[in-house]
Write an enzyme that holds these catalytic residues in place. Structure first.
Site, PDB file in Angstrom:
ATOM      1  N   TYR A 188      93.220  53.776 -13.108  1.00 11.92           N
ATOM      2  CA  TYR A 188      94.762  53.461 -12.756  1.00 11.92           C
ATOM      3  C   TYR A 188      94.333  52.077 -11.957  1.00 11.92           C
ATOM      4  CZ  TYR A 188      99.122  53.735 -10.641  1.00 11.92           C
ATOM      5  OH  TYR A 188     100.081  53.511 -10.498  1.00 11.92           O
ATOM      6  N   GLU A 210     102.076  49.607 -14.696  1.00  6.96           N
ATOM      7  CA  GLU A 210     101.767  50.012 -14.205  1.00  6.96           C
ATOM      8  C   GLU A 210     100.222  50.606 -15.676  1.00  6.96           C
ATOM      9  OE1 GLU A 210     102.469  54.944 -14.828  1.00  6.96           O
ATOM     10  OE2 GLU A 210     101.635  54.690 -12.691  1.00  6.96           O
TER      11      GLU A 210
END
Ligand code: ADP
Ligand code: MG
Length: 399
Positions: A119, A207
């Site tokens: 991530y 993101e």
């Protein structure tokens, strides 16, 4: 402002960031054509909606056993049937709410041999007033869940704006992701380019979830979401052109045409206020009186009749609105002018719910006279507390 995954990936690729090859498609035939240009043997068909959690999502029109909105396809025929399944149907994910979102665009991309998922995101951190990078070894998962269950697996790196993004910042990300050697170097390179993209495009957030390490040792962006500072979009007409209004709340789109700052909320008292601070205070005092605002709406400093009418129409087009509270401070705009606007607007839209108006400022008495002589059932209030009590009581009584 948000954009689709395929658009965000193209923007990142312009900055030299690695993405799998892929083609957007609006029809089944386009999806098949896209797949035919890919090497295979693994293809991925991805629903393009402005919401995450697509992989684990479900389609309203398909059975519970049907696959979600991110599908691995092993042949062109599978691509065709997956595209047929998805286009025009409604995908429900943890982020769309129960109503889901209709899928009108697909992205057909290369299937990647994944070694590990990570991530990585960048955002404007309001607490420090700086850009922060957030990384975690727990990629592909819902980051809120990771933050809740295993916060120690999330690392935040704050970037000093004077120094800009340094190799040391990139190295910190590599360390947090436990990358070494060539992969660590790729991570430094990728994060540096990501920062360039973030600043260059006036992003609010990028993101990447997941960022993947491939079996052949590369870092690739497999999924990304990008949002922009709407106030900076005049500098980026090419990004503005990526806006997909079908993904936005129709009332918010309508409000933006009149330059009204409108955000839909889930209560039942519509608010029309001038100034963001006053709008916040109005929402607070509604809650203090035991009810919930149906929206945030700032009509701005120079609210005229046209704007007030548009604002009324937008508030009333929300079926959950059971009453309206108007709270306006007449400074530059005088209260009598505002009162004229409110009366004209209320007549034009055939107001069907209780309306409480609190005016304060220049010519307030004239304004109140206009309201009380209008022949409309407008309830006048003397101050903010009085206004909130009155609208809550009116709505309860009407229920
Ligand atoms: P979402 O977050 O909306 O569910 P993702 O694009 O992150 O959508 O896809 C979900 C999962 O599907 C990823 O975590 C990854 O495991 C897999 N996936 C997505 N794209 C690819 C791809 N091109 N190749 C292989 N697997 C993929
Ligand atoms: Mg994802």
């Amino acid at each position: 402002m948000n954009i689709h995954e395929y658009q965000a990936k193209e923007l990142l690729a312009n900055y030299g960031i690695g993405i799998p090859t892929g083609y957007p498609a609006m029809t089944v035939d386009e999806a098949v054509k896209g797949a035919e240009q890919l090497p295979g043997p693994l293809y991925v068909v991805k629903a393009q909606i402005h919401a995450g959690g697509r992989g684990k999502g479900t389609f309203k029109e398909l059975g519970a056993d049907a696959k979600g909105g991110v599908r691995l396809a092993k042949s062109i025929d599978d691509v065709r049937s997956d595209a047929t399944d998805m286009l025009g149907n409604t995908l429900v994910t943890v982020q769309t709410g129960d109503e889901g979102k209709e899928v009108n665009r697909l992205y057909v991309t290369d299937g990647v041999d994944i070694e590990k998922e990570y991530y990585l995101s960048m955002l404007v951190d309001r607490a420090t007033g700086r850009i922060a990078m957030v990384v975690s070894t727990e990629g592909g998962m819902d980051i809120e869940t990771v933050a809740h269950d295993t916060p120690e697996k999330i690392t935040t790196i704050t970037v000093d704006p004077a120094a800009g993004f340094t190799d040391a910042d990139g190295q910190k990300a590599a360390d947090a992701l436990k990358l070494s050697g060539d992969l660590a170097a790729s991570c430094v390179d990728l994060t540096k380019k990501l920062y360039e993209a973030f600043v260059g495009l006036d992003c609010a957030m990028i993101e990447i979830n997941p960022l993947v390490e491939t079996k052949d040792g590369k870092l690739l962006v497999l999924d990304t979401k990008m949002s922009f500072d709407s106030n900076a979009m005049f500098r980026h007409p090419d990004v503005e052109a990526l806006r997909d209004e079908s993904e936005e709340d129709p009332m918010e789109v309508e409000a933006s045409k009149y330059d009204l700052a409108y955000i839909k909320l889930d209560g039942d008292i519509g608010c029309m206020v001038n100034g963001a601070g006053l709008a916040m205070a109005t929402m607070d005092i509604i809650k203090l009186n035991g009810a919930f605002p149906a929206n945030f709406l700032d009509v701005g400093g120079g609210a005229d009749k046209e704007k007030v009418t548009a604002a009324f129409k937008i508030i009333l087009s929300d079926p959950s609105v059971k009453g309206i509270l108007v709270n306006i401070f007449g400074g530059i705009m005088k209260c009598d002018i505002i009162a004229d606007g409110i009366v004209a607007a209320a007549k034009e839209v055939n107001l069907s719910v209780p309306l409480v108006v609190r005016l304060e400022g220049t010519n307030v008495e004239k304004g109140k006279d206009i309201l009380s002589n209008s022949g409309l059932p407008i309830v006048s209030a003397d101050n903010l507390g009085d206004a909130a009590k009155k609208i809550v009581a009116e709505v309860k009584q009407a229920a």
